[in-house]
Design a protein around this motif. Sequence first.
Motif, PDB file in Angstrom:
ATOM      1  N   GLY A 530      -7.354   0.899 -49.784  1.00 32.36           N
ATOM      2  CA  GLY A 530      -6.325   1.803 -49.256  1.00 32.36           C
ATOM      3  C   GLY A 530      -5.023   1.084 -48.993  1.00 32.36           C
ATOM      4  O   GLY A 530      -3.933   1.584 -49.326  1.00 32.36           O
ATOM      5  N   ALA A 531      -5.111  -0.103 -48.369  1.00 32.05           N
ATOM      6  CA  ALA A 531      -3.903  -0.871 -48.063  1.00 32.05           C
ATOM      7  C   ALA A 531      -3.186  -1.283 -49.340  1.00 32.05           C
ATOM      8  O   ALA A 531      -1.950  -1.285 -49.412  1.00 32.05           O
ATOM      9  N   LEU A 532      -3.977  -1.645 -50.357  1.00 33.97           N
ATOM     10  CA  LEU A 532      -3.380  -2.062 -51.625  1.00 33.97           C
ATOM     11  C   LEU A 532      -2.706  -0.885 -52.331  1.00 33.97           C
ATOM     12  O   LEU A 532      -1.633  -1.031 -52.928  1.00 33.97           O
ATOM     13  N   GLU A 533      -3.305   0.301 -52.248  1.00 32.98           N
ATOM     14  CA  GLU A 533      -2.702   1.497 -52.847  1.00 32.98           C
ATOM     15  C   GLU A 533      -1.369   1.825 -52.159  1.00 32.98           C
ATOM     16  O   GLU A 533      -0.385   2.185 -52.817  1.00 32.98           O
ATOM     17  N   GLN A 534      -1.349   1.693 -50.834  1.00 37.18           N
ATOM     18  CA  GLN A 534      -0.126   1.962 -50.092  1.00 37.18           C
ATOM     19  C   GLN A 534       0.972   0.965 -50.462  1.00 37.18           C
ATOM     20  O   GLN A 534       2.144   1.326 -50.617  1.00 37.18           O
ATOM     21  N   LEU A 535       0.591  -0.290 -50.639  1.00 43.48           N
ATOM     22  CA  LEU A 535       1.552  -1.323 -51.009  1.00 43.48           C
ATOM     23  C   LEU A 535       2.117  -1.065 -52.410  1.00 43.48           C
ATOM     24  O   LEU A 535       3.320  -1.223 -52.658  1.00 43.48           O
ATOM     25  N   CYS A 536       1.253  -0.652 -53.334  1.00 48.57           N
ATOM     26  CA  CYS A 536       1.699  -0.324 -54.691  1.00 48.57           C
ATOM     27  C   CYS A 536       2.698   0.843 -54.662  1.00 48.57           C
ATOM     28  O   CYS A 536       3.712   0.827 -55.382  1.00 48.57           O
ATOM     29  N   HIS A 537       2.399   1.854 -53.831  1.00 53.07           N
ATOM     30  CA  HIS A 537       3.279   3.010 -53.702  1.00 53.07           C
ATOM     31  C   HIS A 537       4.657   2.582 -53.180  1.00 53.07           C
ATOM     32  O   HIS A 537       5.706   3.035 -53.682  1.00 53.07           O
ATOM     33  N   SER A 538       4.678   1.685 -52.191  1.00 50.27           N
ATOM     34  CA  SER A 538       5.947   1.206 -51.623  1.00 50.27           C
ATOM     35  C   SER A 538       6.766   0.451 -52.651  1.00 50.27           C
ATOM     36  O   SER A 538       7.992   0.612 -52.729  1.00 50.27           O
ATOM     37  N   VAL A 539       6.103  -0.372 -53.447  1.00 48.14           N
ATOM     38  CA  VAL A 539       6.802  -1.154 -54.477  1.00 48.14           C
ATOM     39  C   VAL A 539       7.385  -0.221 -55.533  1.00 48.14           C
ATOM     40  O   VAL A 539       8.530  -0.412 -55.999  1.00 48.14           O
ATOM     41  N   MET A 540       6.628   0.803 -55.917  1.00 52.61           N
ATOM     42  CA  MET A 540       7.114   1.757 -56.924  1.00 52.61           C
ATOM     43  C   MET A 540       8.353   2.509 -56.423  1.00 52.61           C
ATOM     44  O   MET A 540       9.304   2.739 -57.179  1.00 52.61           O
ATOM     45  N   GLU A 541       8.343   2.888 -55.126  1.00 49.88           N
ATOM     46  CA  GLU A 541       9.497   3.598 -54.553  1.00 49.88           C
ATOM     47  C   GLU A 541      10.728   2.699 -54.486  1.00 49.88           C
ATOM     48  O   GLU A 541      11.863   3.161 -54.660  1.00 49.88           O
ATOM     49  N   ALA A 542      10.491   1.405 -54.246  1.00 50.19           N
ATOM     50  CA  ALA A 542      11.607   0.464 -54.119  1.00 50.19           C
ATOM     51  C   ALA A 542      12.195   0.058 -55.473  1.00 50.19           C
ATOM     52  O   ALA A 542      13.296  -0.503 -55.526  1.00 50.19           O
ATOM     53  N   HIS A 543      11.471   0.301 -56.577  1.00 49.01           N
ATOM     54  CA  HIS A 543      11.924  -0.123 -57.905  1.00 49.01           C
ATOM     55  C   HIS A 543      11.767   1.027 -58.902  1.00 49.01           C
ATOM     56  O   HIS A 543      10.947   0.969 -59.827  1.00 49.01           O
ATOM     57  N   PRO A 544      12.564   2.095 -58.721  1.00 48.21           N
ATOM     58  CA  PRO A 544      12.442   3.261 -59.598  1.00 48.21           C
ATOM     59  C   PRO A 544      12.764   2.964 -61.058  1.00 48.21           C
ATOM     60  O   PRO A 544      12.179   3.564 -61.961  1.00 48.21           O
ATOM     61  N   GLN A 545      13.699   2.034 -61.318  1.00 49.33           N
ATOM     62  CA  GLN A 545      14.061   1.736 -62.704  1.00 49.33           C
ATOM     63  C   GLN A 545      12.890   1.092 -63.451  1.00 49.33           C
ATOM     64  O   GLN A 545      12.635   1.379 -64.625  1.00 49.33           O
ATOM     65  N   VAL A 546      12.150   0.213 -62.761  1.00 49.11           N
ATOM     66  CA  VAL A 546      10.985  -0.429 -63.378  1.00 49.11           C
ATOM     67  C   VAL A 546       9.924   0.623 -63.679  1.00 49.11           C
ATOM     68  O   VAL A 546       9.275   0.595 -64.731  1.00 49.11           O
ATOM     69  N   VAL A 547       9.762   1.577 -62.733  1.00 49.79           N
ATOM     70  CA  VAL A 547       8.790   2.653 -62.946  1.00 49.79           C
ATOM     71  C   VAL A 547       9.179   3.477 -64.167  1.00 49.79           C
ATOM     72  O   VAL A 547       8.338   3.859 -64.998  1.00 49.79           O
ATOM     73  N   MET A 548      10.506   3.749 -64.314  1.00 50.18           N
ATOM     74  CA  MET A 548      10.986   4.506 -65.473  1.00 50.18           C
ATOM     75  C   MET A 548      10.712   3.745 -66.775  1.00 50.18           C
ATOM     76  O   MET A 548      10.322   4.338 -67.789  1.00 50.18           O
ATOM     77  N   ASP A 549      10.895   2.423 -66.737  1.00 48.13           N
ATOM     78  CA  ASP A 549      10.618   1.607 -67.931  1.00 48.13           C
ATOM     79  C   ASP A 549       9.142   1.675 -68.313  1.00 48.13           C
ATOM     80  O   ASP A 549       8.798   1.690 -69.508  1.00 48.13           O
ATOM     81  N   VAL A 550       8.268   1.693 -67.296  1.00 52.19           N
ATOM     82  CA  VAL A 550       6.841   1.793 -67.573  1.00 52.19           C
ATOM     83  C   VAL A 550       6.533   3.117 -68.261  1.00 52.19           C
ATOM     84  O   VAL A 550       5.788   3.182 -69.250  1.00 52.19           O
ATOM     85  N   LYS A 551       7.113   4.191 -67.751  1.00 54.66           N
ATOM     86  CA  LYS A 551       6.865   5.514 -68.333  1.00 54.66           C
ATOM     87  C   LYS A 551       7.447   5.635 -69.734  1.00 54.66           C
ATOM     88  O   LYS A 551       6.973   6.431 -70.554  1.00 54.66           O
ATOM     89  N   ASN A 552       8.471   4.808 -70.031  1.00 57.13           N
ATOM     90  CA  ASN A 552       9.068   4.790 -71.370  1.00 57.13           C
ATOM     91  C   ASN A 552       8.334   3.833 -72.303  1.00 57.13           C
ATOM     92  O   ASN A 552       8.847   3.469 -73.367  1.00 57.13           O
TER      93      ASN A 552
END
Length: 588
Positions: A530-552
């Motif tokens: 659970g803690a690791l999932e929450q940490l992953c969620h925080s990192v994704m919110e802090a780096h939206p451009q990286v998340v967009m690159d992953v989806k691309n």
Amino acid sequence: MAFLMHFQNYASQGASRHSEAESPDQDPGVTMAAPMLRWGCRGRRWAFARVDGGSCHRRGAPTGSTSNRIRGESSVAQQPLHTAQKTRKGEHKWAAVVGLEIHAQISSNSKLFSGSQVRFSAPPNSLVSFFDASLPGTLPVLNRRCVEAAVMTGLALNCHINKKSLFDRKHYFYADLPAGYQITQQRLPIAVNGSLIYGVCAGKKQSQVIPKTVRIKQIQLEQDSGKSLHDNLRSQTLIDLNRAGVGLLEVVLEPDMSCGEEAATAVRELQLILQALGTSQANMAEGQLRVDANISVHHPGEPLGVRTEVKNLNSIRFLAKAIDYEIQRQINELENGGEILNETRSFHHKLGCTMSMRDKEGKQDYRFMPEPNLPPLVLYDATSLPAGADPQQVINIDQIRETLPELPSVTREKLVQQYGMLLEHSFTLLNEVGLLEFFQNVIKETRAEPKKVTSWVLNTFLGYLKQQNLAVSESPVTPSALAELLDLLDSRTISSSAAKQVFEELWKREGKTPGQIVSEKQLELMQDQGALEQLCHSVMEAHPQVVMDVKNRNPRAINKLIGLVRKATQSRADPVMIKEILEKKLSL
């Protein structure tokens, strides 16, 4: 020095200290139809040659060691060296021919023909019998252990064992040879026509092992000489006869090699075999294995050139460097219009070159003659053994053959088959003293896969040893400690990067176990999903451009996210688990 005696009065001051009756190995009841035998109690493995583009020679002038038995003044001619077989435009290619004579000290409690003890670093002239000092009326008594060691070595090297061999006197005069001759086997040695197979590592990644064979002309028993110590300050030479009469195996290799690394690899393989057999400890640092190299160069298709002999090489590394230097020196000499002298040379480790000792143009007459005090040495096999013969009074070749231990080549095959390792890895495990035993002890104590153990031992562990120039026996990390570390890694208690941190702490000799280090430095992997999932969620919110690159479908973007999460956890999160969580959240 105070204990050393001058040659002219050695008989009165040192040679009379020990008589034949003092031998711990002497057994007057052991006789045979051949020479009388004494009982001698039994004492108990460098890298591959590299072949790049067909050349074994490296650039630069090598450095190495010179013998402590240089006789006479030497002159040094230094010049820049280049690759020995490198062909420049308009030049003919040179071919080198290398043959070796190897002297291995036999593992025995006493000498070859006397009862004097054999011990390294004993006080000067404290292990000298009347026979060793060549006092009148003394006779040789052959050491049974030395004969058995010669037979065993011959069998291991695929030699033909002569059932009848002879002893000869080789005459030459020097202060450390009190008799004026050496007892050897010139006419009919104990073993002939053998072969030594060694592995040459080739290819761009040195991942291919090519077997090569060097023929063995003969193996013979002979005495060692004493030791001369030159005191230049006082302009005198002192003699230590402790080594005089020690049993040697002389192994003569045919000139089937062409460079220093080939020769050094062959000698290393022979050293491993001798140590596996127990016939010689073959410790070059203690003078138990010494090599003389015969070297010549010629143009392919032409007669062989004049050879030189480089004497008393007592290091495998220096052997390779001395041979490569001498090959290039001869090529340079011939290309500059000079000629090669048939001479004896030594190798100077500080100057990195060979030096002339004495010429051999006037061939020395050793005046070989049969040794009158030793009858022919007669050996037997199962078919020729006399009925009712006392086994204590004869030597049975077949019986010795049955006692041959596992040889290095067989050990390598087993390592490859049992652990699935590469052949070159098996060579490394055997070539480094004590490394195979360390590896096997780790295997016994860990649940980790053999391939992972192999990687850690050969890369991390051996890398640290070489970086600090330590032997395996000097390592601060024990097999048990490495096994525990690998168990923590295998159970995913720690990550690979954390395991390297733990290993570094273990190397500091602080006496802590891997478990204690992991606990103190909080290096355990995060187990809270659970803690690791929450940490992953925080990192994704802090780096939206990286998340967009992953989806691309940017293949590198997912790895960047994983790295950001691991950085946030101080590398305590399992990257596999992080990737699974990210892919799930991103619906990949």
